[in-house]
Design a protein around this motif. Structure first.
Motif, PDB file in Angstrom:
ATOM      1  N   HIS A 215      39.198  52.552  40.844  1.00  0.00           N
ATOM      2  CA  HIS A 215      39.017  51.246  40.643  1.00  0.00           C
ATOM      3  C   HIS A 215      37.953  51.440  39.432  1.00  0.00           C
ATOM      4  O   HIS A 215      38.324  50.142  38.877  1.00  0.00           O
ATOM      5  CB  HIS A 215      37.344  51.188  41.870  1.00  0.00           C
ATOM      6  CG  HIS A 215      36.565  50.232  41.440  1.00  0.00           C
ATOM      7  ND1 HIS A 215      35.565  49.940  40.052  1.00  0.00           N
ATOM      8  CD2 HIS A 215      36.908  48.784  41.623  1.00  0.00           C
ATOM      9  CE1 HIS A 215      35.535  48.544  40.568  1.00  0.00           C
ATOM     10  NE2 HIS A 215      36.062  47.529  40.632  1.00  0.00           N
TER      11      HIS A 215
ATOM     12  N   THR B 195      40.239  48.858  36.578  1.00  0.00           N
ATOM     13  CA  THR B 195      39.151  47.075  35.881  1.00  0.00           C
ATOM     14  C   THR B 195      39.495  48.229  34.392  1.00  0.00           C
ATOM     15  O   THR B 195      39.453  46.751  33.476  1.00  0.00           O
ATOM     16  CB  THR B 195      37.824  47.411  36.850  1.00  0.00           C
ATOM     17  OG1 THR B 195      36.939  48.522  36.533  1.00  0.00           O
ATOM     18  CG2 THR B 195      38.150  46.711  37.862  1.00  0.00           C
TER      19      THR B 195
ATOM     20  N   LEU C 166      45.733  44.040  38.413  1.00  0.00           N
ATOM     21  CA  LEU C 166      44.528  43.588  39.063  1.00  0.00           C
ATOM     22  C   LEU C 166      45.684  43.005  41.030  1.00  0.00           C
ATOM     23  O   LEU C 166      44.698  43.503  41.651  1.00  0.00           O
ATOM     24  CB  LEU C 166      43.491  42.319  38.596  1.00  0.00           C
ATOM     25  CG  LEU C 166      43.475  43.029  37.480  1.00  0.00           C
ATOM     26  CD1 LEU C 166      42.600  42.245  37.331  1.00  0.00           C
ATOM     27  CD2 LEU C 166      42.308  43.520  37.746  1.00  0.00           C
TER      28      LEU C 166
ATOM     29  N   LEU D 271      39.589  46.265  44.456  1.00  0.00           N
ATOM     30  CA  LEU D 271      38.454  45.839  44.217  1.00  0.00           C
ATOM     31  C   LEU D 271      37.097  44.980  44.699  1.00  0.00           C
ATOM     32  O   LEU D 271      38.035  45.203  45.717  1.00  0.00           O
ATOM     33  CB  LEU D 271      39.015  44.196  43.235  1.00  0.00           C
ATOM     34  CG  LEU D 271      40.528  44.626  42.110  1.00  0.00           C
ATOM     35  CD1 LEU D 271      40.783  43.111  41.929  1.00  0.00           C
ATOM     36  CD2 LEU D 271      39.789  45.075  40.645  1.00  0.00           C
TER      37      LEU D 271
ATOM     38  N   ASP E  93      33.378  42.162  40.573  1.00  0.00           N
ATOM     39  CA  ASP E  93      34.236  42.423  39.982  1.00  0.00           C
ATOM     40  C   ASP E  93      34.562  41.064  39.440  1.00  0.00           C
ATOM     41  O   ASP E  93      35.390  40.444  38.381  1.00  0.00           O
ATOM     42  CB  ASP E  93      35.718  42.923  40.260  1.00  0.00           C
ATOM     43  CG  ASP E  93      35.968  44.461  40.029  1.00  0.00           C
ATOM     44  OD1 ASP E  93      35.161  45.289  39.639  1.00  0.00           O
ATOM     45  OD2 ASP E  93      36.332  45.418  41.121  1.00  0.00           O
TER      46      ASP E  93
END
Length: 221
Positions: A58, A62, A84, A91, A95
């Motif tokens: 994760h 990101t 993404l 996510l 986020d």
């Protein structure tokens, strides 16, 4: 740059074409720069990067999306969107703040629309019990934001659910009506009208019985 970002950027530049870059600039304007890479090349590059770096979790995903987005080059930002989309199940509710920042700075439907439809929509659908309320609260705030692109995103978020038959068409109709009233006479009204037309067109392919003026309590799906 991190190794994955460097890999993606170098591949996108190799796939670039000055002719496509000029065509893209003529179409989208000069708000960002263009390498001239095709959409297929962008998707293939992200796919290759994820094969090369298979252990991205994760925080890695990101951070990489932000790293790609930070340079105002269309193909880099599209690669961030594709990343993404591909890793949307990683996510979290938190986020949405990052994605909101992307939408505010994107100002292009080719970036805003997939972020709303293919990232935010599935993100909300995948949240654990209790979290969807907080996530939806963020999107509800976008509805009233002065930024037309955030309002556009709020309209497009439910499109995947509507396509699948699980969405609430009446809720979309009410939201579209409110936004049209709020945007009457505004210079940015076309951004909203175009989003509504897009959703209506998409739904016409699946549910031709649905209309934008469907009465409350009518159709859901």
């Amino acid at each position: 740059m991190s190794d994955p970002a460097d890999f993606i950027d170098a591949a996108l530049q190799r796939e670039g074409s000055w002719r496509r870059a000029e065509e893209a600039k003529a179409r989208w304007g000069s708000a960002v720069q263009f390498y001239g890479s095709s959409v297929g090349a962008v998707r293939g590059t992200v796919r290759d990067a994820l094969r090369r770096y298979p252990d991205l979790q994760h925080d890695d995903v990101t951070a990489l999306s932000s790293e790609l987005w930070a340079v105002p080059v269309f193909e880099r930002r599209l690669a961030a969107v594709v990343l993404l989309q591909t890793k949307v199940r990683l996510l979290r509710n938190s986020d949405l703040t990052r994605i909101e920042g992307f939408i505010r700075s994107a100002r292009l439907e080719a970036l805003v629309d997939p972020l709303a439809v293919d990232v935010v929509g599935p993100l909300l659908a995948n949240l654990a019990p209790g979290e969807p309320v907080r996530g939806q609260a963020v999107v509800d705030r976008w509805v009233h934001d002065p930024d037309a692109w955030l309002r556009r995103a709020a309209l497009l978020v439910p499109l995947q659910a509507l396509r699948s038959g699980s969405g609430d068409w009446d809720a979309f109709v009410r939201l579209a009506g409110r936004m049209l009233e709020q945007g009457a006479g505004r210079a940015d009204g076309e951004v909203i009208q175009d989003a509504i037309s897009f959703v209506v067109s998409e739904m016409a392919k699946r549910r031709p019985d649905l209309r934008l003026n469907s009465p409350p309590g009518g159709h859901h799906g």
